[in-house]
Design an enzyme around this catalytic site. Structure first.
Site, short mmCIF file in Angstrom:
data_model
loop_
_atom_site.label_atom_id
_atom_site.label_comp_id
_atom_site.label_asym_id
_atom_site.label_seq_id
_atom_site.Cartn_x
_atom_site.Cartn_y
_atom_site.Cartn_z
N ALA A 1 19.35 1.29 22.69
CA ALA A 1 18.22 0.40 22.98
C ALA A 1 18.15 -0.18 24.39
O ALA A 1 17.07 -0.58 24.81
CB ALA A 1 18.21 -0.74 21.97
N ALA A 2 19.26 -0.28 25.10
CA ALA A 2 19.21 -0.94 26.42
C ALA A 2 18.47 -0.07 27.43
O ALA A 2 18.60 1.15 27.38
CB ALA A 2 20.62 -1.23 26.92
N PRO A 3 17.67 -0.67 28.32
CA PRO A 3 17.51 -2.11 28.55
C PRO A 3 16.48 -2.79 27.64
O PRO A 3 16.33 -4.00 27.73
CB PRO A 3 17.05 -2.17 30.01
CG PRO A 3 16.34 -0.87 30.24
CD PRO A 3 17.03 0.15 29.39
N GLY A 4 15.78 -2.04 26.79
CA GLY A 4 14.94 -2.73 25.82
C GLY A 4 13.46 -2.33 25.83
O GLY A 4 12.65 -2.98 25.19
N GLU B 1 23.03 -1.36 21.20
CA GLU B 1 23.45 -0.72 22.45
C GLU B 1 24.97 -0.68 22.46
O GLU B 1 25.63 -1.72 22.40
CB GLU B 1 22.91 -1.50 23.65
CG GLU B 1 23.48 -1.08 24.99
CD GLU B 1 23.33 0.41 25.31
OE1 GLU B 1 22.23 0.95 25.15
OE2 GLU B 1 24.33 1.02 25.73
N ARG C 1 25.48 -3.31 29.01
CA ARG C 1 24.06 -3.01 28.80
C ARG C 1 23.51 -3.80 27.60
O ARG C 1 22.33 -4.10 27.53
CB ARG C 1 23.86 -1.50 28.63
CG ARG C 1 24.12 -0.75 29.93
CD ARG C 1 23.95 0.73 29.80
NE ARG C 1 22.66 1.18 29.38
CZ ARG C 1 21.60 1.37 30.17
NH1 ARG C 1 21.70 1.14 31.47
NH2 ARG C 1 20.46 1.80 29.68
N ASP D 1 16.52 7.11 21.29
CA ASP D 1 16.09 7.43 22.66
C ASP D 1 17.39 7.76 23.39
O ASP D 1 18.01 6.90 24.00
CB ASP D 1 15.40 6.19 23.24
CG ASP D 1 14.73 6.46 24.57
OD1 ASP D 1 14.34 7.61 24.82
OD2 ASP D 1 14.59 5.51 25.37
N CYS E 1 14.56 11.79 28.19
CA CYS E 1 13.78 11.97 29.41
C CYS E 1 14.35 13.18 30.15
O CYS E 1 14.49 13.17 31.37
CB CYS E 1 13.76 10.70 30.26
SG CYS E 1 15.38 10.05 30.60
N1 SAM Z 1 15.67 3.04 24.71
C1 SAM Z 1 15.93 2.44 26.00
C2 SAM Z 1 14.66 1.86 26.55
O1 SAM Z 1 13.57 2.28 26.13
O2 SAM Z 1 14.75 0.94 27.38
C3 SAM Z 1 16.58 3.44 26.95
C4 SAM Z 1 17.79 4.08 26.38
S1 SAM Z 1 18.67 5.10 27.48
C5 SAM Z 1 17.70 6.50 27.59
C6 SAM Z 1 20.01 5.61 26.46
C7 SAM Z 1 20.97 4.52 26.05
O3 SAM Z 1 21.98 5.12 25.21
C8 SAM Z 1 21.72 3.87 27.19
O4 SAM Z 1 21.51 2.48 27.16
C9 SAM Z 1 23.18 4.21 26.95
O5 SAM Z 1 24.05 3.16 27.28
C10 SAM Z 1 23.22 4.48 25.47
N2 SAM Z 1 24.33 5.37 25.07
C11 SAM Z 1 25.23 6.01 25.88
N3 SAM Z 1 26.12 6.70 25.13
C12 SAM Z 1 25.80 6.49 23.85
C13 SAM Z 1 26.37 6.92 22.61
N4 SAM Z 1 27.43 7.72 22.59
N5 SAM Z 1 25.79 6.50 21.48
C14 SAM Z 1 24.69 5.70 21.51
N6 SAM Z 1 24.12 5.27 22.65
C15 SAM Z 1 24.67 5.65 23.79
#
Ligand code: SAM
Length: 446
Positions: free
Chosen positions: A108-111, A131, A136, A175, A228
């Site tokens: 979820a981060a940054p939200g 998250e 984060r 995501d 993305c």
């Molecule tokens: N959904 C967010 C938004 O719309 O602002 C962006 C999410 S970003 C694409 C992916 C997120 O997955 C990051 O915050 C990252 O820290 C987290 N992440 C990294 N490794 C992960 C794991 N093994 N399991 C779940 N989340 C993970």
């Protein structure tokens, strides 16, 4: 912009990819877009045009300095890429959003997606915003506080832990962390980390995340998967893997062709040369198999407030269905109708950050929390101190403010009627209570 070796080759053959037009798009300035917070109804001063697929989404004609816009810090809007806002029509096509739903935003981060979800879900729905990375998760919590809702909890768990909530969620948004090629135009430095090996590494991690979280989805519930990245291994291949591994079906519909979104056999692709936004892939999958849902007989409980404390809080908080929960970090407010959900959640994640932090007690004095200042449930009759733009920036830098003749007590600092945080008037001077970790560090260029 020169792409990494083999990058363009690996895009060849993907639906919608046209090499010259794609390269040309990467020589243009990426659009700036935001999503308004309807709980705050601020007026946008930027020149803007609507994003067709997002009711509160807008493209801005140019990129302002968000850091020096007090309304940004008030949570009046979220700066979010237009393609990401496709979550809205996809969610609406999958489910009836007026129903009470249990929704998980797993990465979820940054939200961005979580604040969007809070705007789309009904008030009797619960959002679990997770998250895994601690630093984060803090940023996520700050952005959710700014959005001002209480029907949410923030967790910091590995997907395998949340996967133990068998059959709990009506909707899971993944995501996923990815190789990030869709954001190269906005963040050219991301190209330094791109390689075919990085794509394979991300695809392996995405598969693990999906496998771990799948049990937490209800039968008939929907999984929204997005990245993305343009890489087929991280996009369609993973959707295909879900369909062939679990009992599941696609939940795709058609969008107006004017949007410029490319529908593939397994999802939707956003290409910067075909639409106004960055690279993005998203798909929706419905779970067909049944899962015996996790239940519990234990009722969720936290510390109780005294009648006196409840009386004090009634002057600060106004929510029909609000329940007070007292814990180590002070007092929180949460919708009472969602307490049964907390009973189940807390079975697998004992450490959840529930609802809105309202404040804490120092002897019999109530100290309001920053999250209370930004909440949509803050009591409307709290005394306010309206600041002009310059004063607001100084306040957000944790600078000193001067006003004479003010009564002693807590004041809500506002800009254009939007709350920024707390000030305490001591009669002769004003104390700035804006959280240190959120203060603006940059100096304005004027
Ligand atoms: N959904 C967010 C938004 O719309 O602002 C962006 C999410 S970003 C694409 C992916 C997120 O997955 C990051 O915050 C990252 O820290 C987290 N992440 C990294 N490794 C992960 C794991 N093994 N399991 C779940 N989340 C993970």
């Amino acid at each position: 912009m020169s792409f990494p070796d083999t990058f363009l080759d690996h895009l060849e053959g993907l639906p919608g990819f046209l090499s010259p037009a794609f390269q040309e798009a990467h020589r243009s300035v990426p659009p700036t877009s935001i999503r308004l917070n309807t709980f705050k109804s601020a007026l946008l001063s930027f020149e803007h045009t609507p994003i067709p697929w997002s009711r509160n989404g807008y493209y801005l004609s140019q990129r302002p300095s968000f850091t020096f816009d007090p309304l940004f810090h008030a949570g009046a809007y979220y700066v979010q890429e237009a393609s990401s806002q496709l979550l809205e029509p996809i969610l609406s096509a999958c489910t009836d959003l007026t129903q009470p739903l249990r929704v998980l935003d797993l990465c979820a981060a940054p939200g961005g997606k979580s604040t969007h979800l809070l705007s789309l879900l009904s008030e009797n729905s619960l959002l679990v915003s997770n998250e895994v990375i601690r630093s984060r998760a803090g940023i996520l919590q700050d952005n959710l506080d700014k959005w001002g809702c209480a029907n949410m909890v923030v967790t910091q768990e590995d997907p395998s832990v949340l996967g133990k909530l068998k059959g709990f969620f009506d909707m899971i948004v993944v995501d996923a962390p990815c190789s990030g090629s869709g954001l190269f135009r906005k963040d050219p430095d991301a190209m330094l980390h791109w390689s075919p090996a990085a794509v394979d590494h991300c695809a392996g991690r995405q598969q693990r995340i999906l496998k771990d979280i799948w049990p937490a989805l209800k039968a008939g519930g929907s999984l929204i998967y997005s990245t993305c990245s343009y890489a087929r291994q991280e996009d369609e291949d993973l959707v295909q893997w879900i369909l062939s591994t679990f009992e599941a079906g696609l939940q795709l519909s058609d969008f107006p062709s004017a949007w410029g979104i490319t529908r593939t056999e397994l999802g939707y692709r956003c290409w910067p040369h075909l639409m106004k936004g960055e690279g993005f892939f998203v798909s929706a999958i419905q779970k067909k198999s049944s899962e015996t849902p996790l239940t519990t007989k234990t009722r969720f409980s936290m510390g109780k407030l005294s009648a006196e404390q409840r009386k004090v809080l009634a002057d600060w908080w106004q929510q029909e269905d609000g329940e007070w929960l007292e814990g180590k970090e002070g007092c929180r407010a949460f919708p009472s109708m969602l307490l049964p959900e907390l009973s189940i959640l807390s079975k697998v994640c004992p450490s959840v950050h529930i609802g809105t932090r309202v404040g804490s007690w120092s002897h019999s004095d109530f100290i309001p929390d920053h999250a209370l200042a930004l909440s949509r449930f803050r009591h409307p009759s709290l005394p306010q101190l309206e600041l002009d733009r310059e004063e607001s920036i100084r306040y957000l830098q944790r600078g000193t403010l001067e006003r004479s003749g003010l009564e002693k007590g807590w004041l809500l600092a506002t800009y254009q009627g939007q709350a920024l945080g707390w000030i305490k008037s001591l009669g002769t001077r004003l104390n700035n209570y804006y959280p240190t970790h959120l203060r603006i560090l940059k100096q304005s260029k004027g």
